[in-house]
Design an enzyme around this catalytic site. Structure first.
Site, PDB file in Angstrom:
ATOM      1  N   THR A 109       1.802  -4.948   4.578  1.00 60.80           N
ATOM      2  CA  THR A 109       1.769  -5.444   5.803  1.00 60.80           C
ATOM      3  C   THR A 109       1.503  -6.954   6.203  1.00 60.80           C
ATOM      4  O   THR A 109       1.749  -7.188   7.210  1.00 60.80           O
ATOM      5  CB  THR A 109       0.860  -4.468   6.771  1.00 60.80           C
ATOM      6  OG1 THR A 109      -0.529  -4.545   5.979  1.00 60.80           O
ATOM      7  CG2 THR A 109       1.328  -3.027   6.348  1.00 60.80           C
ATOM      8  N   THR A 120       3.129 -21.315  21.202  1.00 58.56           N
ATOM      9  CA  THR A 120       1.860 -21.188  21.739  1.00 58.56           C
ATOM     10  C   THR A 120       0.939 -20.063  20.859  1.00 58.56           C
ATOM     11  O   THR A 120       1.505 -19.189  20.105  1.00 58.56           O
ATOM     12  CB  THR A 120       2.181 -20.375  23.090  1.00 58.56           C
ATOM     13  OG1 THR A 120       0.720 -19.958  23.739  1.00 58.56           O
ATOM     14  CG2 THR A 120       2.770 -18.973  23.029  1.00 58.56           C
ATOM     15  N   GLN A 121      -0.415 -20.377  21.018  1.00 59.97           N
ATOM     16  CA  GLN A 121      -1.354 -19.564  20.275  1.00 59.97           C
ATOM     17  C   GLN A 121      -1.533 -18.279  21.079  1.00 59.97           C
ATOM     18  O   GLN A 121      -2.032 -17.287  20.383  1.00 59.97           O
ATOM     19  CB  GLN A 121      -2.764 -20.281  20.192  1.00 59.97           C
ATOM     20  CG  GLN A 121      -2.648 -21.597  19.619  1.00 59.97           C
ATOM     21  CD  GLN A 121      -4.212 -22.249  19.554  1.00 59.97           C
ATOM     22  OE1 GLN A 121      -4.998 -21.139  19.810  1.00 59.97           O
ATOM     23  NE2 GLN A 121      -4.031 -23.336  18.992  1.00 59.97           N
ATOM     24  N   ASP A 152       2.186  -7.832  -4.304  1.00 54.46           N
ATOM     25  CA  ASP A 152       1.279  -7.699  -3.130  1.00 54.46           C
ATOM     26  C   ASP A 152       1.744  -8.700  -2.243  1.00 54.46           C
ATOM     27  O   ASP A 152       2.043  -9.824  -2.326  1.00 54.46           O
ATOM     28  CB  ASP A 152      -0.290  -8.244  -3.781  1.00 54.46           C
ATOM     29  CG  ASP A 152      -1.089  -8.168  -2.751  1.00 54.46           C
ATOM     30  OD1 ASP A 152      -1.224  -8.949  -1.578  1.00 54.46           O
ATOM     31  OD2 ASP A 152      -1.842  -7.085  -2.948  1.00 54.46           O
ATOM     32  N   SER A 153       1.684  -8.130  -0.899  1.00 52.42           N
ATOM     33  CA  SER A 153       2.119  -9.018   0.370  1.00 52.42           C
ATOM     34  C   SER A 153       1.370 -10.450   0.432  1.00 52.42           C
ATOM     35  O   SER A 153       2.169 -11.375   0.964  1.00 52.42           O
ATOM     36  CB  SER A 153       1.872  -8.280   1.482  1.00 52.42           C
ATOM     37  OG  SER A 153       0.970  -7.964   2.056  1.00 52.42           O
ATOM     38  N   SER A 154       0.302 -10.728  -0.031  1.00 48.75           N
ATOM     39  CA  SER A 154      -0.497 -11.787  -0.021  1.00 48.75           C
ATOM     40  C   SER A 154       0.161 -13.002  -0.767  1.00 48.75           C
ATOM     41  O   SER A 154      -0.099 -14.084  -0.733  1.00 48.75           O
ATOM     42  CB  SER A 154      -1.869 -11.720  -0.249  1.00 48.75           C
ATOM     43  OG  SER A 154      -2.581 -10.813   0.741  1.00 48.75           O
ATOM     44  N   THR A 207       0.785  -1.202   0.043  1.00 52.10           N
ATOM     45  CA  THR A 207       0.027  -0.046  -0.090  1.00 52.10           C
ATOM     46  C   THR A 207       0.770   1.318  -0.075  1.00 52.10           C
ATOM     47  O   THR A 207       0.487   2.079  -0.584  1.00 52.10           O
ATOM     48  CB  THR A 207      -0.950   0.078   1.156  1.00 52.10           C
ATOM     49  OG1 THR A 207      -1.981  -1.283   1.122  1.00 52.10           O
ATOM     50  CG2 THR A 207      -1.963   1.303   1.217  1.00 52.10           C
TER      51      THR A 207
END
Length: 344
Positions: A92, A279-280, A60-62, A16
């Site tokens: 991001t 850990t989550q 794109d970061s994806s 972005t």
């Protein structure tokens, strides 16, 4: 003697921050980075030599893949002697993954590599991109009285905070404070001045810089949840294409104590797979000696990730596995603190 002015290389990978609204169509498109000084005239006020390069096409970061990390590491390695610091402009969504991976790939780093981006395009009136970029450039060029870099680390700068890259995670999809580092305080805070937390910054004098490019991506992530089925666990932990599995567990490293679950975990570990317990919880660390469910995982052959983030665990495993086909070696190294990624 007058100190030579610092030089910074901006690397736009996509995202972005590098977008600008086309006035005729209102669509967002990457702007020409050769006119960066026109877009962010505040950069003229720094006594710096600033140059920019752009991924073509921007990503794109994806869509970020490990090949992009290798390309980015190559750009930094090729230009390492020419610049005092690097600013990576990045989307991001996967920035914490990229910053984590680069922290392992860039060994003996003596110069800043600062990832930044924005939640709004840089051409928008309320954009956060300008401040993020300006402060990132200032940090990337900051030097100590002896000429050494103030922050010779891979970091993320966002919304006035400088965070260690491999301790960071994206925690807000729409707010300006997009990133946090739950288990390590910020390395710096930007206010009227930039205040550095010198006690936390890693400085490794005497080490030789070297970029590593070997990555083995045969890693899966198993997120434990109530109602998880035997078939799902077996498919991930026993899959033939997987060399390592990050197991995201409850609390301080707990998982179901059902016999079938532990049998699959043990079978996976006995086959030589690398199993890492993460850990989550955003904050805190794995302690498999605290409860019986955690001890059962430890007894089955699961390793503790301490307080490492999932993003960092993934990059660390890619890096270690890319440099050795010996799983026992990787198991020994994965629990060591290599780049400040865990609190050991």
């Amino acid at each position: 003697m007058t100190r030579q002015k610092s030089s910074v290389l901006l690397i736009y990978t996509g995202g972005t921050i590098g977008m600008k609204e086309d006035p005729s169509t209102l669509a967002l498109k990457p702007f020409d980075f050769s006119s960066l000084m026109d877009e962010v005239p505040e950069l003229h006020k720094f006594a710096l030599h600033i140059e920019a390069c752009t991924f073509d096409p921007p990503i794109d970061s994806s869509d970020i893949e490990p090949a992009m990390w290798q390309k980015l590491a190559g750009i930094i390695a090729d230009n390492y002697a020419l610049y005092d610091g690097f600013v990576v402009l990045h989307g991001t969504d996967t920035m914490a993954y990229s910053a984590s991976a680069l922290s392992f790939m860039l060994e003996g780093l003596g110069k800043p590599v600062i990832f930044t981006g924005s939640q709004l395009p840089i051409g928008r009136p309320r954009t956060d991109g300008k401040e993020n970029l300006i402060s990132s450039v200032e940090i990337a060029s900051a030097r100590e009285p002896d000429g050494s870099a103030t922050v010779p680390e891979v970091c993320i700068y966002f919304n006035s905070l400088l965070l260690r890259g491999n301790r960071s995670t994206k925690t807000d999809a729409s707010g300006f404070e997009a990133f946090s580092s739950p288990n390590l305080p910020p390395l710096a805070r930007a206010g009227i001045d930039i205040s550095y937390n010198d006690d936390l910054i890693r400085r490794r004098s005497g080490e030789t810089f070297k970029a590593h490019f070997g990555l083995d991506t045969r890693v899966s992530i198993l997120k434990v949840h109530p109602g998880i089925t035997e078939r799902v666990v077996a498919d991930i932990l026993l899959g033939s294409g997987t060399r390592a599995v990050i197991i995201e567990t409850f609390g301080c490293g707990n998982a179901p104590s059902r016999e079938w679950f532990l049998d699959i975990v043990k079978q996976s570990a006995d086959s030589g797979k690398i199993l890492l317990n993460v850990t989550q919880c955003p904050k805190g660390k794995v302690n498999m000696d605290l409860y019986s469910t955690g001890r059962a995982l430890k007894d089955a052959g699961v390793l503790s990730g301490c307080d490492i983030t999932t993003e960092s665990a993934l990059g660390k495993l890619f890096f270690l596995m890319g440099h050795s086909s010996d799983n026992e070696y990787v198991k020994q190294q994965i629990t060591k603190n290599l780049r400040g990624e865990i609190s050991k």
